[in-house]
Design a protein around this motif. Sequence first.
Motif, PDB file in Angstrom:
ATOM      1  N   LEU A  55     -10.066   6.737  -5.258  1.00 35.06           N
ATOM      2  CA  LEU A  55      -9.243   5.286  -4.566  1.00 35.06           C
ATOM      3  C   LEU A  55      -7.773   5.326  -4.828  1.00 35.06           C
ATOM      4  O   LEU A  55      -7.159   4.960  -4.035  1.00 35.06           O
ATOM      5  N   ILE A  56      -7.534   5.606  -6.135  1.00 31.18           N
ATOM      6  CA  ILE A  56      -6.045   5.872  -6.472  1.00 31.18           C
ATOM      7  C   ILE A  56      -5.384   6.666  -5.585  1.00 31.18           C
ATOM      8  O   ILE A  56      -4.376   6.379  -4.953  1.00 31.18           O
ATOM      9  N   VAL A  63      -1.749   5.726   1.450  1.00 31.58           N
ATOM     10  CA  VAL A  63      -1.518   4.363   2.038  1.00 31.58           C
ATOM     11  C   VAL A  63      -0.146   3.964   1.946  1.00 31.58           C
ATOM     12  O   VAL A  63       0.511   3.602   2.753  1.00 31.58           O
ATOM     13  N   LEU A  64       0.178   4.102   0.532  1.00 29.40           N
ATOM     14  CA  LEU A  64       1.658   3.228   0.125  1.00 29.40           C
ATOM     15  C   LEU A  64       2.566   4.257   0.682  1.00 29.40           C
ATOM     16  O   LEU A  64       3.647   3.729   1.051  1.00 29.40           O
ATOM     17  N   CYS A  94       5.017   6.921  -6.898  1.00 35.86           N
ATOM     18  CA  CYS A  94       3.878   8.027  -6.673  1.00 35.86           C
ATOM     19  C   CYS A  94       4.068   9.182  -7.565  1.00 35.86           C
ATOM     20  O   CYS A  94       3.131   9.535  -8.161  1.00 35.86           O
ATOM     21  N   GLY A 134      -4.114   7.616   4.605  1.00 34.42           N
ATOM     22  CA  GLY A 134      -4.419   7.548   3.363  1.00 34.42           C
ATOM     23  C   GLY A 134      -5.467   8.635   3.074  1.00 34.42           C
ATOM     24  O   GLY A 134      -5.478   9.332   1.973  1.00 34.42           O
ATOM     25  N   GLY A 154      -5.217   5.326  -2.130  1.00 35.09           N
ATOM     26  CA  GLY A 154      -4.121   4.163  -2.218  1.00 35.09           C
ATOM     27  C   GLY A 154      -2.520   4.807  -2.235  1.00 35.09           C
ATOM     28  O   GLY A 154      -1.641   4.377  -1.523  1.00 35.09           O
ATOM     29  N   ARG A 155      -2.447   5.898  -2.773  1.00 35.87           N
ATOM     30  CA  ARG A 155      -1.156   6.666  -2.868  1.00 35.87           C
ATOM     31  C   ARG A 155      -0.675   7.130  -1.294  1.00 35.87           C
ATOM     32  O   ARG A 155       0.469   6.824  -0.901  1.00 35.87           O
TER      33      ARG A 155
END
Length: 275
Positions: free
Chosen positions: A178-179, A185-186, A70, A139, A182-183
């Motif tokens: 969206l990125i 969520v990750l 991240c 997220g 995604g971060r």
Amino acid sequence: MKILRVVLYCLLGGLSLTPAALGSGGFAWWWLAGIVLSASFVPVALFGPRRAIFQFGVVAPVLLIVTVLCLWSEALIFVQAPEVQQHAVRDLVGASVIYLILATVLAILAVLLKLPRVDGSKVEFRSASRVAPLVVVCGIAYVLYYLIFGSITYQFFTKGYYPDAPQIVRRLGIWFWLIQIGRGVLMTLAALPLICTLRMSRVQAAIAVGLIMWVAGGAAPLLLPNPSMVPAQRFIHTIEILTQNVPLGITMVVLLRAKQPQSGTDLPVAAPGRR
């Protein structure tokens, strides 16, 4: 004696980062960053899994995703310095190796120093069918924290350091958000083993996970010398990440861990009926 073993856990764990100073210098800063990072995982050493392999399975995902991936991806987007862009893959691989070593050392130290406790609260985790959508909610929550506190930080403190940031965000368009989702969520997925195994009350776990997400997600790495950032800039980012990652960690635990049922001793005793 337990306190002494915890201190040794932090000091020896911190030393595992210092080989990186051989090429870049700043031994004391690498050790300090390692000590701070190790200290954040003390709750895992005490109330996490009792075997080294499972300790590793809790610590490693956080370090690889939150500390390495991240932060690396954020720097890749906003730091336009040629050395960052040209050596991106090398930096990602190198950082992954360094932090995998730290995760291994912390897992072994926890067992060797006999830190895992046999007591602790029972973990009440939600069903798998409910966890999946809640991970996405986490997220989205991260994006909200990022938008609110990141905007405040940028407007009042860091605009001069990143004059091209608005243009970068506009150029990426919807992909930027969206990125960021995604971060979030990750980071949530990386914290799942931690949330599932931390034998602490829901409130205690929320605080512990929030602090781990802050320290691993910026507070410790930003202690290291960085030619791309001046000290004041690193300090501002440390506070910014505090306002984003601590709420994220608390949100994770609140959403993903069910409330603990009251034990029989906590229930009121009914008055005996009259005969």
